[in-house]
Design an enzyme around this catalytic site. Sequence first.
Site, short mmCIF file in Angstrom:
data_model
loop_
_atom_site.label_atom_id
_atom_site.label_comp_id
_atom_site.label_asym_id
_atom_site.label_seq_id
_atom_site.Cartn_x
_atom_site.Cartn_y
_atom_site.Cartn_z
N GLU A 148 9.23 -4.55 10.89
CA GLU A 148 9.35 -3.08 10.27
C GLU A 148 10.06 -2.26 11.24
O GLU A 148 9.53 -2.09 12.47
CB GLU A 148 8.15 -2.26 9.56
CG GLU A 148 8.63 -1.22 8.99
CD GLU A 148 7.68 -0.39 7.91
OE1 GLU A 148 7.07 -1.19 7.43
OE2 GLU A 148 7.85 0.62 7.63
N GLU A 167 -1.66 -5.25 8.49
CA GLU A 167 -0.98 -4.95 9.36
C GLU A 167 -1.57 -5.14 11.06
O GLU A 167 -2.81 -5.17 11.08
CB GLU A 167 -0.65 -3.42 9.44
CG GLU A 167 0.18 -3.15 8.06
CD GLU A 167 0.31 -1.62 8.02
OE1 GLU A 167 0.11 -0.59 8.80
OE2 GLU A 167 0.87 -1.19 6.93
N LYS A 207 -1.41 -9.31 2.66
CA LYS A 207 -0.66 -8.97 4.02
C LYS A 207 -1.45 -7.97 4.74
O LYS A 207 -2.20 -7.01 3.93
CB LYS A 207 0.65 -8.22 3.44
CG LYS A 207 1.50 -7.89 4.74
CD LYS A 207 2.98 -7.34 4.49
CE LYS A 207 3.16 -6.06 3.88
NZ LYS A 207 2.55 -4.87 4.69
N ASP A 213 0.63 -1.30 0.05
CA ASP A 213 -0.13 -0.10 -0.20
C ASP A 213 0.78 1.38 -0.06
O ASP A 213 0.33 2.38 -0.01
CB ASP A 213 -0.94 -0.06 1.01
CG ASP A 213 -0.54 0.03 2.61
OD1 ASP A 213 0.75 -0.09 2.73
OD2 ASP A 213 -1.07 0.18 3.62
N SER A 214 2.08 0.95 0.12
CA SER A 214 3.04 2.27 -0.35
C SER A 214 2.70 2.72 -1.52
O SER A 214 3.68 3.90 -1.78
CB SER A 214 4.56 1.69 -0.14
OG SER A 214 4.80 0.45 -0.94
N ASP A 227 -0.96 -6.13 -0.49
CA ASP A 227 -1.58 -5.36 0.97
C ASP A 227 -2.93 -5.18 0.87
O ASP A 227 -3.59 -4.55 0.00
CB ASP A 227 -0.66 -4.07 1.02
CG ASP A 227 0.40 -4.09 2.06
OD1 ASP A 227 0.30 -5.09 2.81
OD2 ASP A 227 1.06 -3.35 1.94
#
Length: 281
Positions: free
Chosen positions: A186, A120, A118, A49-50, A88
């Site tokens: 991270e 978070e 993925k 999602d970056s 993501d």
Amino acid sequence: MSATAGSKALTPPDVAACKGEKPLVCLTAYTTPVARLVDPHCDVVLVGDSVGMVLHGLQSTIGVTLDMMMLHGKAVRRGLEHALMVVDMPFGSYEESPEQAFRNAARVMAETGCAAVKLEGGEAMVSTIRFLAARGVPVMAHVGLTPQAVNAFGGYKVQGRGEDAQRIRHDAFAVAEAGAFAVVLEKVPEALARRITEEIAIPTIGIGASPACDGQILVVDDMLGLFGDFRPKFVKRYAELGETASEAIASYAREVRERRFPAAEHVFADAPETVKGGETA
Ligand code: KIV
């Protein structure tokens, strides 16, 4: 019909089996041409999602939508043959309930052809990871600095220093126990990354988390020097493509202004001619 992973592509169990065997090479990609470039070299390609910050100019990943992830996921799928493709889940698409997460993850998998998603979060995501894993959705977890929680953290700070290490260890254990096949760590200190990597049964994939991890991931635009002046300590720039592109664009602009481009070789003649490679122009 969406594209699906080719038979030669690595699977989540293949990636999980690399634990203790070989370092996992992972990069992000958001487009077909970049996916084609990274695929021969990578075990995992993440449609991160970056993308919201790197390609869409957003200030954080919070504004990234499911539609954006789907569009970029489909583009990346067309460029991959070998690597495991992970997409993501964007902020707001999975946190509400395991059911919401399943509904959206199933859409992402069906429409993009990715083999895993993925998401978070550590302890707070345990029931969701368990729910997804039990229903055929392989999950890569992400703990430590989780960028979607940037507002809660008060910035992109290193996580897990001192007493806080216990929280991150607990998160890593929790997601592994819930059934994640790998976990991104991270921005955590080296000693903590080493301890977690030694203690949990699934591969740790580090970003700003030292060589102690089982694998590494970087945002491809960062390591190619394409994302402006963004130079965090954990990124090594393997190229300066931004500078190269800027010089090329300046040369083009100069040559157009000086009427040196297009030159004779770029111009069509009145009658068809045979050009290099045998085509007729
Ligand atoms: O969004 C992303 O690109 C990521 C990785 C860099 C881990 O989450």
